[in-house]
Design an enzyme around this catalytic site. Structure first.
Site, mmCIF file in Angstrom:
data_model
loop_
_atom_site.group_PDB
_atom_site.id
_atom_site.type_symbol
_atom_site.label_atom_id
_atom_site.label_comp_id
_atom_site.label_asym_id
_atom_site.label_seq_id
_atom_site.Cartn_x
_atom_site.Cartn_y
_atom_site.Cartn_z
ATOM 1 N N ASP A 329 -7.660 5.123 -3.804
ATOM 2 C CA ASP A 329 -7.927 4.222 -2.683
ATOM 3 C C ASP A 329 -9.048 4.690 -1.766
ATOM 4 O OD1 ASP A 329 -5.969 2.379 -3.433
ATOM 5 O OD2 ASP A 329 -4.394 3.512 -2.432
ATOM 6 N N TYR A 413 -0.815 -3.187 -0.634
ATOM 7 C CA TYR A 413 -0.217 -2.083 0.115
ATOM 8 C C TYR A 413 -0.887 -1.900 1.477
ATOM 9 C CZ TYR A 413 3.399 0.403 -2.484
ATOM 10 O OH TYR A 413 4.585 0.777 -3.059
#
Length: 662
Positions: A329, A413
């Protein structure tokens, strides 16, 4: 005459009020956009524009050129440490430029004062982070492809606008994809249905794996493994959709009637002996610099730089449409630039302060993201207490903490990154994981039809087992740059003549002398912890002052030896790494983890096996969460926390909070 005097009096009052309001507004703006008074001040909008214009002037860029990263080129550490207010300093910008039509990546450094390009080099065979324009490019590629259209029609979807397409970095590549070297992304597909069903994550369209060649804008491979049922329910979670709500709680207000106790001066924060600077980095998010503590006599350095370095999220389903999913990420998506605006009374309490940040988009254009940094104080129960029976004396102090936070949304998320400063000299990192489980469509209606690769969390919705690993880069300067690292192991001694009752507990402290020897893992059996200690200072008791890494919850990396994700994310295979400081070594997974080769980042950094004794050293800590989804995680999962603490050990001569007033 009197009327004229009154007129001038009212005019003077109006001018004074106007000036006061203007100065107040200027003060607010200065707090939001700090003046460039220190080498570690974030780039301004004007500086970003200057850097891009210099590149465009010096280099012939195509219309497809993108700027995946524009950030402050960090000045030399020694120059920063020697800087004094008012002293002149340089300003440079670091830029990553990607030429999509040529499939080439370049790095440039621009001197912002002389407005010159001081460095320009091609970085061969790498792919920078995904940029926003590529999401739309991928969407158009899929929706215009006959194979994709046929796959949708087979599933009863004729209105392609009812399909949401998410673009992921390609993760694990096939041998053919590696050999071709093209810039790729893979599509995830969700059925949105009608416009009122905005939470599409509960309706994943399974069985399809499509890959886009972002250089050509065309589908490079497409596989349809067959129709899998998916949920058609409305999984919206707004108040209107939920209907009946729980009874509301009575109001709880957090007030500081005399104002906050911390001081904000540009990007420098002071609070309860702590002082540090911060930058909102487009890749790493919140970065702390020059963290010091005033022990009442001296201002003492603890950390020069601390930041989230990399993450990896491996999913544990071997199905080919899932096994590629291993998100980095930070490096694949630029974690910091995905920061989300927060609100007082929601992500942070009402007594907090929200600060803006300046970023650049993929076209190199600067913009201000409002309210992405939160700073606030909070109560945390007791700090210390003792009740004396003889005198019935009760001494107790309440604990106050300073929290600096950011939130980021990465597709489904959401993450919150919190740096927490304690009054006892402890610095804590707390990550909060929430958002929506990456769901898998399934025909299953009951738990008995479940699979070992996850859990059924709702009808037709399967939560795949996965992990989240975070690596933090901690550049310690404990009482100076000459530091060493010690490992502490505790053991019970056997019963013998010296230990007849078998109650003896011994502690062994072992120096980790070389980089390869300092690749370590947690061991609950020995309560293992690590200390960064000064190599040339002693405390009043004759010991080396230090700071101790106190781990919290953690996990082992489950992908097995030989797996490609284990080779790409080798930083996650061990909890602790220690390296000798080098300014270019910033990212545990390497500078370019998107479509990267094995062994990048930390394995390369320790290859020269340098000495760690009395050196300027960097500790890298990896913590992990193993998420086995449950029905209570749906449709939005409650926050899960994971973190660690940096605790003083011999750094202070006594409890540094003992003299707090009541």
């Amino acid at each position: 005459m009197i009327k004229r005097l009154r007129h001038f009096l009212w005019l003077a009052i109006a001018i004074i009020v106007f000036i006061s309001l203007s100065l107040g507004l200027m003060g607010i703006l200065m707090a939001q956009q700090p003046a460039i008074s220190h080498p570690l001040t974030s780039l301004t909008e004007a500086e970003i524009s200057t850097a891009v214009s210099v590149i465009q002037k010096e280099k012939t860029l195509s219309e497809m050129a993108a700027f995946p990263l524009i950030a402050l080129q960090e000045p030399d550490k020694e120059e920063v440490l020697k800087f004094t207010p008012g002293k002149a300093f340089g300003r440079k910008a670091f830029l990553v430029i990607y030429e999509r039509s040529q499939n080439k990546t370049y790095e440039g450094i621009v001197d912002l004062k002389s407005k010159t390009l001081t460095s320009w080099k091609e970085i061969p065979s790498v792919q920078p982070a995904i940029v926003a324009s590529e999401y739309e490019l991928a969407t158009q590629a899929f929706k215009s492809d006959p194979r994709w259209q046929t796959a949708m029609r087979k599933r009863g979807i004729t209105d392609f606008n009812q399909v949401k397409i998410s673009c992921w970095a390609p993760g694990i590549l096939s041998n053919q994809e590696e050999a071709a070297g093209n810039r790729l992304c893979r599509g995830l597909f969700y059925y949105k249905g009608e416009s009122e069903r905005w939470n599409y994550y509960g309706s994943p369209i399974e069985g399809i794996l499509g890959t886009v060649n972002l250089n050509t804008g065309k589908i490079s491979s497409f596989v349809d493994r067959g129709i899998v049922p998916f949920s058609k329910e409305n999984w919206n979670y707004d108040i209107k959709s939920l209907g009946k709500l729980l009874s509301p709680l009575k109001a709880l207000k957090i007030l500081q009637p005399n104002g906050a106790s911390f001081r904000l001066n540009g990007n420098e924060i002071s609070w309860q002996g702590w002082k540090f600077r911060y930058v909102m980095h487009p890749r790493s998010g919140l970065v702390l610099y020059q963290v010091t503590h005033n022990d009442g006599k001296n201002i003492r350095p603890v950390l020069y730089r601390a930041s989230l370095s990399e993450t990896v999220v491996p999913y544990g389903d071997p199905d080919p449409t899932w096994s590629f999913r291993n998100a980095f990420d930070v490096g694949e998506y630029n974690f910091g630039s995905l920061a989300t605006t927060m609100e007082l009374g929601k992500e942070i309490p009402e007594n907090g302060l929200l600060v803006d940040a300046v970023f650049a988009n993929g076209d190199g254009e600067p913009y201000v993201m409002p309210g992405v940094i939160g700073i606030y104080e909070r109560n945390n129960g007791m700090l210390w207490k003792h009740y004396e029976y003889g005198t019935q004396r009760n001494d107790v102090r309440r604990s106050r903490e300073l929290v600096m936070t950011m939130t980021a949304a990465i597709d489904n998320y959401d993450y919150s990154i919190n740096w927490i400063f304690h009054q006892d000299g402890t610095l804590e990192v707390q990550n909060e994981l929430t958002g929506i489980v990456l769901a898998q469509g399934t025909a299953a209606q009951k738990q008995s039809e479940d699979s070992s690769y996850g859990r059924l969390i709702a009808k037709n919705i399967f939560g795949v087992n996965h992990q989240h690993f975070f690596n933090y880069r901690l550049d310690f300067d404990v009482d100076g740059q000459a530091n060493s690292v010690m490992e502490m192991n505790v053991k019970a001694l056997p019963m013998d003549e010296k230990n007849p009752l078998g109650n003896a507990i011994a502690v062994a402290e072992t120096p980790l002398t070389k980089e390869t020897a300092a690749v370590r893992d947690l061991d609950m059996k020995s309560s293992r912890e690590w200390m960064i200690v000064s190599a040339d200072q002693k405390n009043p008791l004759g010991a080396s002052p230090g700071y101790m890494l106190m781990p919290g919850g953690n996990s082992m990396f489950f992908p097995v030896e030989g797996s490609k994700i284990r080779q790409r994310a080798e930083f996650a295979t061990h909890h602790v790494w220690v390296t000798k400081y080098k300014p270019a070594e910033l990212y545990a997974g390497g500078d370019y983890p998107n479509q990267t080769q094995p062994g990048q980042g930390l394995p390369k950094y320790i290859a020269d096996d340098e000495s760690l004794m009395g050196e300027d050293i960097v500790l890298w800590y990896t913590m992990g969460v193993t998420h086995i989804p449950r029905s209570e995680d749906w449709p939005v999962m409650p926050v899960h926390q994971v973190g660690f603490k940096l605790v003083p050990r011999g750094f202070f001569s006594r409890n540094p909070a003992i003299n707090l007033p009541e």
